[in-house]
Design an enzyme around this catalytic site. Sequence first.
Site, PDB file in Angstrom:
ATOM      1  CB  THR A   1      -0.958   0.036   1.222  1.00  0.00           C
ATOM      2  OG1 THR A   1      -1.631   1.295   1.215  1.00  0.00           O
ATOM      3  CG2 THR A   1      -0.248  -0.138   2.548  1.00  0.00           C
TER       4      THR A   1
ATOM      5  CD  GLU B   1      -2.936  -0.483   5.445  1.00  0.00           C
ATOM      6  OE1 GLU B   1      -3.900  -0.340   4.664  1.00  0.00           O
ATOM      7  OE2 GLU B   1      -2.038   0.359   5.564  1.00  0.00           O
TER       8      GLU B   1
ATOM      9  CE  LYS C   1      -7.633   4.767  -2.558  1.00  0.00           C
ATOM     10  NZ  LYS C   1      -8.531   3.870  -1.824  1.00  0.00           N
TER      11      LYS C   1
ATOM     12  CD1 TRP D   1      -2.950   4.528  -1.824  1.00  0.00           C
ATOM     13  CD2 TRP D   1      -3.711   6.443  -0.952  1.00  0.00           C
ATOM     14  NE1 TRP D   1      -3.981   4.231  -0.949  1.00  0.00           N
ATOM     15  CE2 TRP D   1      -4.452   5.384  -0.401  1.00  0.00           C
ATOM     16  CE3 TRP D   1      -4.009   7.755  -0.554  1.00  0.00           C
ATOM     17  CZ2 TRP D   1      -5.483   5.582   0.528  1.00  0.00           C
ATOM     18  CZ3 TRP D   1      -5.031   7.945   0.368  1.00  0.00           C
ATOM     19  CH2 TRP D   1      -5.753   6.872   0.893  1.00  0.00           C
TER      20      TRP D   1
END
Length: 546
Positions: free
Chosen positions: A185, A331, A445, A450
């Site tokens: 991520t 996550e 975002k 991102w």
Amino acid sequence: MNGLMMDKQLMISSILTFADRNFPDREIVSVTADNPSHRYTYKDCFSRTRQLANALKSLGAEFGDRIGTLAWNDYRHLELYYAISGSGMVCHTINPKLFPEQVAYIVNHAEDRVLFVDLLVWPLIEALQQHFSKVEHFVVLTTEANMPKTQINNVHCYETLLSKESDQFEWPEFDEKTASGMCYTSGTTGNPKGVVYSHRSTLLHAYAGALTDATAPRSVDVVLPVVPMFHVNAWGIPFATIMVGAKLVMPGPKMADGETLQYLMESEKVTFSSGVPTIWMALLNYLQESGKKIPTVKRISTGGAACPLSIIERFKHEYDSMVIQGWGMTETSPLGTIFSLKAGMEDYDTEQVTKLQSMQGRGIFGIEMKIVDEDNNSLPWNGIDSGALKVKGAWVSNSYYGLSATPGDPDCPVDKDGWFDTGDVASIDEHGYLQITDRTKDVIKTGGEWVSSIEIENAAVGHPDVMEAAVIGRYHPKWTERPLLVVVRAPNSEVTSDAILEYMKSSLHKLSVPDGVEFVDELPHTATGKLNKLAIRKMFEDYSFE
Ligand code: AMP
């Protein structure tokens, strides 16, 4: 006293063996780079998955190895999901749209030994290949006839590899806590971080996703996941849908193409589809321009970014489709909350229901959540107080790959009491519905990707006429959010926004170049001297790129 139940480990391969026995004839339809309309059955898929498991062994891959995939949503990627995890290796999905240096970083950090690469992504990997430290084999996801010409050693054709292998393979059983998948991520500051899923977390998440008040895929459904398989397991759809025996329709590289989505939805009689708001905007625009319909699509799940009200209303009034909004993160596997009505809401009128749909949904069993103030005190669920959103659960990350920090350490996202800090700010109403109101993490975002505000600020302050710069995300109708640069000019400077943006283009990826610049006399700071992003967002709360 222990219970007297069997100690059966929750294995990803068990989804496959169950579905093989129960739904062998169910179809999987895909668009791929080498075939616009591929169609086969679960039975075919699982037979090839076993061949692939044998091929992985032949390549020398072993239990626990990380195997990278750079691929779109299609049947070969599905085979990889099951063959890699089912053999006890780690299916490391990588977003091919990341900046090349991020792809190289991620492949090296995970120490991938084999990379499976879509034909369309091959040029990126070929250009990067000398930067990979541990990759021993590259496999191009295509047929021999379509293989690209290359000077690189150890490049294999996927179909040729499979054709050499038997379709007999015994799926091993091992500890359910074994890593099954991995996804990096960039939704945090610093380098991308590796989230590691287990067989146990993946199966529990699939069960939760299949709850009637969650996404609820059923055997009779035809499911079109537009959410990419390279991002957080396409929200678990490849597991939950196969578990229940739904037909899968996958758009391959055509994910953002309204025409392809409409075509697949109508011709394959799709009933349920999932994706980010940007995709739904593209589909709605195509439907409006073409006058075409999506008659069988009854449920549209959305997440990853706040869903604009207009999307919910247009689907409801013009296409009779219900938008189901959820909130989650890489996550959290990602299912955290999801929309559904509760008992007592049967008489809600359209306006009340739409309002709830535009929130981020409510909790599902398996995820605990709380909102806290700056001193970590829990705030009431009254729809007014908002605070940092923290979650706990069997499919929530406890740490990141290779991070030595453990829960409670400042570098670990999990506190000493086991709560994961999401970096989102939210309120929760008395019925348990979540409303994301802000973010504490300094990232933006945009269209599902991102970008780091700090990186953009650093690029801006490199300009000699910029004394201080702050970047915040503001609403954009197409990309959901785009960066806005707020600048304090150097004394006596009259530098223009165009000059600053032109300067920044030389050091930033085009996705990171702000869409607008605003000049201010000074920027607010926190007590420790950092830019006060919450206050800056407040200053520009009515600003949008519409
Ligand atoms: P990622 O890990 O890249 O999937 O991003 C997760 C983040 O996306 C969350 O922490 C939120 O900031 C944002 N997000 C996810 N779902 C929603 C939603 N429905 N509304 C607003 N933001 C969302």
